[in-house]
Design a protein around this motif. Structure first.
Motif, PDB file in Angstrom:
ATOM      1  N   GLN A   4     -42.498 -49.907   4.385  1.00 19.22           N
ATOM      2  CA  GLN A   4     -43.642 -50.765   4.251  1.00 19.22           C
ATOM      3  C   GLN A   4     -43.136 -51.863   5.094  1.00 19.22           C
ATOM      4  N   ARG A   5     -42.038 -52.144   5.489  1.00 16.32           N
ATOM      5  CA  ARG A   5     -41.823 -53.425   6.531  1.00 16.32           C
ATOM      6  C   ARG A   5     -42.201 -52.958   8.018  1.00 16.32           C
ATOM      7  N   MET A   6     -42.141 -51.368   8.139  1.00 14.70           N
ATOM      8  CA  MET A   6     -42.586 -51.111   9.540  1.00 14.70           C
ATOM      9  C   MET A   6     -44.006 -50.832   9.520  1.00 14.70           C
ATOM     10  N   GLY A   7     -44.801 -50.985   8.631  1.00 17.95           N
ATOM     11  CA  GLY A   7     -46.221 -50.892   8.699  1.00 17.95           C
ATOM     12  C   GLY A   7     -46.649 -49.392   7.893  1.00 17.95           C
ATOM     13  N   PHE A   8     -45.753 -48.533   7.601  1.00 17.29           N
ATOM     14  CA  PHE A   8     -45.890 -47.341   6.877  1.00 17.29           C
ATOM     15  C   PHE A   8     -46.168 -47.245   5.413  1.00 17.29           C
ATOM     16  N   ILE A   9     -46.687 -45.981   5.174  1.00 17.08           N
ATOM     17  CA  ILE A   9     -46.885 -45.823   3.607  1.00 17.08           C
ATOM     18  C   ILE A   9     -45.771 -45.105   2.924  1.00 17.08           C
ATOM     19  N   PRO A  10     -44.805 -45.448   2.140  1.00 13.09           N
ATOM     20  CA  PRO A  10     -43.856 -44.394   1.711  1.00 13.09           C
ATOM     21  C   PRO A  10     -44.643 -43.545   0.587  1.00 13.09           C
ATOM     22  N   VAL A  11     -44.315 -42.355   0.441  1.00  5.79           N
ATOM     23  CA  VAL A  11     -44.937 -41.363  -0.524  1.00  5.79           C
ATOM     24  C   VAL A  11     -43.547 -40.762  -1.103  1.00  5.79           C
ATOM     25  N   ASP A  12     -43.516 -41.143  -2.387  1.00  8.30           N
ATOM     26  CA  ASP A  12     -42.171 -40.850  -3.196  1.00  8.30           C
ATOM     27  C   ASP A  12     -42.497 -39.191  -3.609  1.00  8.30           C
ATOM     28  N   MET A  13     -41.843 -38.217  -3.101  1.00  5.98           N
ATOM     29  CA  MET A  13     -41.835 -36.872  -3.261  1.00  5.98           C
ATOM     30  C   MET A  13     -40.826 -36.582  -4.365  1.00  5.98           C
ATOM     31  N   GLY A  14     -39.829 -37.298  -5.049  1.00  9.35           N
ATOM     32  CA  GLY A  14     -39.172 -36.977  -6.153  1.00  9.35           C
ATOM     33  C   GLY A  14     -37.675 -36.823  -5.656  1.00  9.35           C
ATOM     34  N   LEU A  15     -36.809 -35.565  -6.046  1.00  6.17           N
ATOM     35  CA  LEU A  15     -35.655 -35.440  -5.954  1.00  6.17           C
ATOM     36  C   LEU A  15     -35.425 -34.669  -4.505  1.00  6.17           C
ATOM     37  N   LEU A  16     -34.162 -34.532  -4.116  1.00  8.53           N
ATOM     38  CA  LEU A  16     -33.992 -34.104  -2.809  1.00  8.53           C
ATOM     39  C   LEU A  16     -34.181 -32.728  -2.802  1.00  8.53           C
ATOM     40  N   SER A  17     -34.394 -32.000  -3.852  1.00 10.58           N
ATOM     41  CA  SER A  17     -34.970 -30.635  -4.026  1.00 10.58           C
ATOM     42  C   SER A  17     -36.231 -30.463  -3.201  1.00 10.58           C
ATOM     43  N   ALA A  18     -37.019 -31.335  -3.081  1.00 12.31           N
ATOM     44  CA  ALA A  18     -38.479 -31.546  -2.750  1.00 12.31           C
ATOM     45  C   ALA A  18     -38.235 -31.337  -0.955  1.00 12.31           C
ATOM     46  N   SER A  19     -36.976 -31.498  -0.565  1.00 13.34           N
ATOM     47  CA  SER A  19     -36.804 -31.796   1.140  1.00 13.34           C
ATOM     48  C   SER A  19     -37.261 -30.657   1.706  1.00 13.34           C
ATOM     49  N   LEU A  20     -37.185 -29.221   1.135  1.00 10.74           N
ATOM     50  CA  LEU A  20     -37.445 -28.021   1.644  1.00 10.74           C
ATOM     51  C   LEU A  20     -39.207 -28.053   2.006  1.00 10.74           C
ATOM     52  N   GLU A  21     -39.865 -28.666   1.027  1.00 10.19           N
ATOM     53  CA  GLU A  21     -41.288 -28.770   1.293  1.00 10.19           C
ATOM     54  C   GLU A  21     -41.649 -29.821   2.387  1.00 10.19           C
ATOM     55  N   ILE A  22     -41.001 -30.789   2.449  1.00  9.13           N
ATOM     56  CA  ILE A  22     -41.477 -31.913   3.487  1.00  9.13           C
ATOM     57  C   ILE A  22     -40.939 -31.483   4.670  1.00  9.13           C
TER      58      ILE A  22
END
Length: 516
Positions: free
Chosen positions: A184-202
């Motif tokens: 947010q401080r850098m000007g971006f919009i964070p999107v919470d995708m949940g646990l680290l298991s979602a990293s494969l999709e990201i």
């Protein structure tokens, strides 16, 4: 508060290329020290953006003396061990195959947040993901997956030239929250995708090539090839076979121009056809709680792409039509007609029916293109966010059907009475516009069927929760929320209703109750 991303990262001083300095706020007291392991393009852009956002940045490199000149003066470039020990939060900006070289930093990185920004080389569903591999190597650190969907160019220029969304996931909520604050401080919009298991999709997200556009584009290409070949056979090949006329010069412009409106009209009709299928399925089932078939569900979610493909073909058709008089072949045809008129001694070639047909044809076509342009503009997120839900559905549904009707009328005026002229059936093939009209007329007739009072009333009951199998006597409110009109075929998008438009139902024992 002004947008931090609107300020340039680097501003030159002096006209003759003087030294550059960063217009960056001084790092705030108590702000975490941000470390970056790696000195590639992404690391340099990330360091510049962090400095511009007021962070103290230290970069870890295997050769700090050689890499130091690549970074701003405000960034400290040190050995990896020194950078890791100074930083509170560390970006791991090295390729996954080099993670093993960082194992010697395990002790100094213990208890710290590691942000994995890596991507895969190809789409894969096999585990572990890059972030999970990093978490296995550093079990005492909190790994957060993120920033892999943001390019170095976006970091350098700001989210005006790229996406603002940063997808994040982690098993440690505290670590993820700290990275979200940094985003947010850098000007971006964070999107919470949940646990680290979602990293494969990201990690797979940047590798997809227009996933929602595949079917619409293939459909557009198929329709274009079909109608192009059909027009080629009728207008180019038939004269050559029967009369020996060589009119192959029509292929690049005239045949293409005759094909584009066919594709545009059919694609526009395909935008509204799945909504009709869904409405009739709900009427057949007598409930809205049954899941649509997968093919229909996918079709409903891709209507926007179908519409934009239709708009593209319509615009190209307009451009090609404007270019028709510029062709050399058109000049020759016009001169030949003038010579033939002089030889025949005819002074007046005015045909009133043809004049009226062309005037109406062009006028209706312009209105259809205007409505289609409005639909395309309002489908953009930046425009759609400025209108409420009722306004959006009015434009996309009501005006969309108006655009379909005008485009269909445009085609009918083009055909005029040609459908009844045997000379138009080249090689016993019907005129192209007759094939084109099948789908849009079917859609318009289906829409009219849903407007029948008995059908529209039952569909409104189903949309408000009535089910045929439950044997509920359902009474609709006297005044509908749409002042007597309701989009009875707008299926596949969420609807928000207030208590003023809830349906009134009665159970078999006569007790009324309300439900959405």
């Amino acid at each position: 508060m002004p947008d931090e991303m609107s300020h340039p990262l680097i501003r030159g001083s002096g006209e003759a290329g003087g030294s550059r300095h960063f217009e960056a706020p001084v790092s705030e007291l108590g702000s975490p020290v941000i470390g970056i392991l790696g000195t590639g393009d992404f690391s340099r852009s990330l360091a510049r953006r962090l400095v511009a956002s007021g962070y103290q940045v230290v970069v870890g490199s295997r050769a700090p003396k050689r890499s130091g000149a690549l970074f701003p003066e405000e960034v400290e470039v040190a050995l990896q061990m020194e950078a890791a020990s100074q930083a509170d939060l560390v970006f791991v900006a090295v390729y996954p195959e080099h993670y093993s070289t960082l194992v010697e930093l395990k002790s100094v990185l213990a208890g710290k947040t590691l942000v994995d920004v890596s991507n895969r080389l190809e789409i894969s569903q096999s585990r572990p993901s890059n972030a999970e591999q990093l978490a296995d190597l550093f079990p005492e650190s909190s790994v957060v997956k993120g920033f892999n969907t943001i390019s170095a160019w976006t970091l350098h220029m700001g989210p005006r030239d790229g996406s603002r969304q940063v997808f994040l996931c982690s098993n440690n909520q505290k670590a993820k929250s700290s990275v979200m604050q940094l985003c947010q401080r850098m000007g971006f919009i964070p999107v919470d995708m949940g646990l680290l298991s979602a990293s494969l999709e990201i990690e797979n997200l940047p590798l997809y090539l227009f996933p929602s556009w595949k079917t619409p584009l293939l459909c557009t290409l198929f329709l274009f090839l079909f109608f192009y070949l059909y027009n080629f056979v009728r207008d180019v090949l038939q004269p050559f076979i029967t009369d020996g006329k060589k009119v192959f010069y029509k292929m690049p412009i005239k045949t293409v121009n005759a094909t584009l409106p066919c594709v545009a009209l059919v694609m526009l009709a395909l935008v509204y056809l799945p909504g009709l299928f869904a409405a009739f399925l709900q009427l057949w089932w007598g409930t809205k709680y049954s899941r649509f078939p997968n093919w229909l569900d996918q079709w409903l979610t891709r209507r926007k792409q179908f519409g934009l493909c239709s708009f593209l073909c319509a615009v190209l058709h307009a451009v090609y039509s404007l270019c028709l008089p510029l062709r050399k072949s058109d000049h020759y045809e016009l001169i030949n007609k003038a010579v033939q008129q002089m030889k025949s001694g005819s002074n007046d070639l005015w045909v009133d029916d043809e004049v009226w047909r062309m005037e109406l044809y062009l006028s209706v076509g312009i209105m259809a293109l205007g409505l289609l342009s409005l639909l395309a503009v309002t489908s953009l997120p930046s425009v759609a966010n400025t209108v409420n839900w009722r306004e959006f559905t009015f434009i996309q549904s009501t005006l969309g059907y108006c655009a379909l009707f005008m485009a269909t009328l445009h085609t009918l005026l083009f055909g005029w009475n040609r459908a009844f002229n045997p000379a138009q059936y080249h090689l016993y093939l019907p005129p192209t516009f007759l094939l084109v009209l099948i789908v849009p007329i079917t859609v318009l007739l289906g829409r009219l069927a849903l407007f029948l009072p008995c059908v529209a009333r039952r569909l409104r009951q189903i949309r408000r929760g009535w089910e045929k199998s439950r044997h509920i006597r359902f009474t609709l409110p006297d005044e509908d929320c749409r002042n007597g009109l309701e989009d009875v075929s707008n299926v596949g998008v969420p609807t928000i209703l207030s208590t003023a438009v809830y349906g009134r139902a009665e159970t078999d024992d006569g007790q009324p109750f309300l439900f959405p």
